[in-house]
Design a protein around this motif. Sequence first.
Motif, PDB file in Angstrom:
ATOM      1  N   TYR A  74       0.827  -1.213   0.000  1.00  0.00           N
ATOM      2  CA  TYR A  74       0.000   0.000   0.000  1.00  0.00           C
ATOM      3  C   TYR A  74       0.858   1.259   0.000  1.00  0.00           C
ATOM      4  O   TYR A  74       0.502   2.253  -0.652  1.00  0.00           O
ATOM      5  CB  TYR A  74      -0.933   0.004   1.216  1.00  0.00           C
ATOM      6  CG  TYR A  74      -2.214  -0.742   0.961  1.00  0.00           C
ATOM      7  CD1 TYR A  74      -3.337  -0.092   0.473  1.00  0.00           C
ATOM      8  CD2 TYR A  74      -2.290  -2.107   1.177  1.00  0.00           C
ATOM      9  CE1 TYR A  74      -4.500  -0.778   0.218  1.00  0.00           C
ATOM     10  CE2 TYR A  74      -3.451  -2.814   0.919  1.00  0.00           C
ATOM     11  CZ  TYR A  74      -4.551  -2.137   0.444  1.00  0.00           C
ATOM     12  OH  TYR A  74      -5.709  -2.831   0.172  1.00  0.00           O
ATOM     13  N   VAL A  75       1.965   1.227   0.726  1.00  0.00           N
ATOM     14  CA  VAL A  75       2.855   2.399   0.750  1.00  0.00           C
ATOM     15  C   VAL A  75       3.362   2.707  -0.652  1.00  0.00           C
ATOM     16  O   VAL A  75       3.488   3.883  -1.042  1.00  0.00           O
ATOM     17  CB  VAL A  75       4.026   2.148   1.723  1.00  0.00           C
ATOM     18  CG1 VAL A  75       5.116   3.193   1.537  1.00  0.00           C
ATOM     19  CG2 VAL A  75       3.530   2.173   3.156  1.00  0.00           C
ATOM     20  N   ALA A  76       3.637   1.672  -1.438  1.00  0.00           N
ATOM     21  CA  ALA A  76       4.117   1.883  -2.802  1.00  0.00           C
ATOM     22  C   ALA A  76       2.980   2.005  -3.806  1.00  0.00           C
ATOM     23  O   ALA A  76       3.028   2.831  -4.731  1.00  0.00           O
ATOM     24  CB  ALA A  76       5.035   0.735  -3.216  1.00  0.00           C
ATOM     25  N   GLY A  77       1.933   1.196  -3.656  1.00  0.00           N
ATOM     26  CA  GLY A  77       0.884   1.115  -4.674  1.00  0.00           C
ATOM     27  C   GLY A  77      -0.076   2.284  -4.696  1.00  0.00           C
ATOM     28  O   GLY A  77      -0.491   2.728  -5.782  1.00  0.00           O
ATOM     29  N   VAL A  78      -0.459   2.812  -3.530  1.00  0.00           N
ATOM     30  CA  VAL A  78      -1.437   3.904  -3.498  1.00  0.00           C
ATOM     31  C   VAL A  78      -0.872   5.178  -4.140  1.00  0.00           C
ATOM     32  O   VAL A  78      -1.516   5.766  -5.027  1.00  0.00           O
ATOM     33  CB  VAL A  78      -1.906   4.163  -2.052  1.00  0.00           C
ATOM     34  CG1 VAL A  78      -2.788   5.414  -1.993  1.00  0.00           C
ATOM     35  CG2 VAL A  78      -2.692   2.955  -1.533  1.00  0.00           C
ATOM     36  N   PRO A  79       0.320   5.658  -3.759  1.00  0.00           N
ATOM     37  CA  PRO A  79       0.865   6.832  -4.457  1.00  0.00           C
ATOM     38  C   PRO A  79       1.069   6.588  -5.959  1.00  0.00           C
ATOM     39  O   PRO A  79       0.827   7.489  -6.762  1.00  0.00           O
ATOM     40  CB  PRO A  79       2.211   7.077  -3.756  1.00  0.00           C
ATOM     41  CG  PRO A  79       2.082   6.419  -2.435  1.00  0.00           C
ATOM     42  CD  PRO A  79       1.204   5.246  -2.660  1.00  0.00           C
ATOM     43  N   PRO A  99       3.535  -1.385 -17.388  1.00  0.00           N
ATOM     44  CA  PRO A  99       4.435  -2.432 -16.871  1.00  0.00           C
ATOM     45  C   PRO A  99       3.781  -3.311 -15.806  1.00  0.00           C
ATOM     46  O   PRO A  99       4.170  -4.477 -15.652  1.00  0.00           O
ATOM     47  CB  PRO A  99       5.600  -1.625 -16.276  1.00  0.00           C
ATOM     48  CG  PRO A  99       5.581  -0.341 -17.029  1.00  0.00           C
ATOM     49  CD  PRO A  99       4.147  -0.052 -17.280  1.00  0.00           C
ATOM     50  N   LEU A 100       2.797  -2.756 -15.098  1.00  0.00           N
ATOM     51  CA  LEU A 100       2.131  -3.548 -14.064  1.00  0.00           C
ATOM     52  C   LEU A 100       1.312  -4.686 -14.667  1.00  0.00           C
ATOM     53  O   LEU A 100       1.089  -5.712 -14.022  1.00  0.00           O
ATOM     54  CB  LEU A 100       1.237  -2.652 -13.208  1.00  0.00           C
ATOM     55  CG  LEU A 100       1.937  -1.500 -12.482  1.00  0.00           C
ATOM     56  CD1 LEU A 100       0.970  -0.808 -11.538  1.00  0.00           C
ATOM     57  CD2 LEU A 100       3.158  -1.998 -11.722  1.00  0.00           C
ATOM     58  N   ASP A 101       0.839  -4.495 -15.909  1.00  0.00           N
ATOM     59  CA  ASP A 101       0.106  -5.574 -16.574  1.00  0.00           C
ATOM     60  C   ASP A 101       0.981  -6.809 -16.762  1.00  0.00           C
ATOM     61  O   ASP A 101       0.495  -7.944 -16.723  1.00  0.00           O
ATOM     62  CB  ASP A 101      -0.433  -5.102 -17.921  1.00  0.00           C
ATOM     63  CG  ASP A 101      -1.474  -4.012 -17.778  1.00  0.00           C
ATOM     64  OD1 ASP A 101      -2.082  -3.918 -16.690  1.00  0.00           O
ATOM     65  OD2 ASP A 101      -1.688  -3.245 -18.741  1.00  0.00           O
ATOM     66  N   PHE A 135       1.477  -5.469  -5.115  1.00  0.00           N
ATOM     67  CA  PHE A 135       1.641  -4.076  -5.553  1.00  0.00           C
ATOM     68  C   PHE A 135       0.836  -3.717  -6.803  1.00  0.00           C
ATOM     69  O   PHE A 135       0.157  -2.679  -6.821  1.00  0.00           O
ATOM     70  CB  PHE A 135       3.132  -3.789  -5.755  1.00  0.00           C
ATOM     71  CG  PHE A 135       3.424  -2.547  -6.525  1.00  0.00           C
ATOM     72  CD1 PHE A 135       3.185  -1.296  -5.978  1.00  0.00           C
ATOM     73  CD2 PHE A 135       3.943  -2.618  -7.812  1.00  0.00           C
ATOM     74  CE1 PHE A 135       3.455  -0.141  -6.699  1.00  0.00           C
ATOM     75  CE2 PHE A 135       4.209  -1.471  -8.535  1.00  0.00           C
ATOM     76  CZ  PHE A 135       3.971  -0.231  -7.979  1.00  0.00           C
ATOM     77  N   PRO A 136       0.850  -4.522  -7.887  1.00  0.00           N
ATOM     78  CA  PRO A 136       0.089  -4.121  -9.084  1.00  0.00           C
ATOM     79  C   PRO A 136      -1.411  -3.998  -8.825  1.00  0.00           C
ATOM     80  O   PRO A 136      -2.050  -3.069  -9.331  1.00  0.00           O
ATOM     81  CB  PRO A 136       0.392  -5.248 -10.083  1.00  0.00           C
ATOM     82  CG  PRO A 136       1.665  -5.854  -9.618  1.00  0.00           C
ATOM     83  CD  PRO A 136       1.630  -5.754  -8.138  1.00  0.00           C
TER      84      PRO A 136
END
Length: 259
Positions: A74-79, A99-101, A135-136
């Motif tokens: 969440y710290v990385a994914g939300v922003p 790239p997340l796909d 994360f994705p």
Amino acid sequence: MNPLKSVGAFLVVVPLALALAGPLFVPDDPTRGAPFMANALLGTDFVGRDVWHQVLAGGRTVVLVALLATAFSYVAGVPWGVVAAMARPRIVDEVLMRPLDLLLAVPSLLVLILAAAIAGPGLPVLVGVVALVNFPDVARISRAAAVEIAGRPALEAMRLQGETWWRTSIVYTGRSMARTLAADLGVRLTGALYLVASASFLGVGVAPDAADWAVMVDRNRVGLFLQPWAVVVPAVLIVCLSVGLNLVFDRALRAEART
């Protein structure tokens, strides 16, 4: 009191209490007996250790790794998702999200195995891999919620009034996304528990003979019909924690919706 609320709280509190406080009650030099015997409270495991002591000592890894990995995702994914939704021009959105796909297309268990093969075993590796797998999804959910918020007249009015990017994109958008993220958090924690348990079951991240609930299920299943408690108790604790988390979050969201 709502029965579901009580049941959910009970299902969460009992495994958490065992996971966090249990190691304090494990003897420093526990005795060993014959494998798969019923001469102790819950019998002995595949190497003759007391199953009750293993249950007390085996939950901390599963719970703490799942909590840390979820927090990092969440710290990385939300922003990441908010920046992609609010970015101008839209090419930034494509650069951040495409790239997340690729990550989403790779099965999570395959990521665990590959990471363990490349980086080696260890709890920090396990936390990082579980966070990477989640994360994705977190970024995509955050972006979807932020895109809807970005089109609101209220946010456009804030921009016309000269509000800073921090107030529009972080304060207002973050507050508006809170319910969506809270709903996702229960599912994400459950998924993290599943991944950590699966990794431990596969021998990724922890030693094959470690005091770990998932490892106990794997290593003691050969003696399931001789001494079932070594498999049933840790498996039930993992299931109870997963179900209880979903019940608690679901109840909390319903209560907030009524206010």
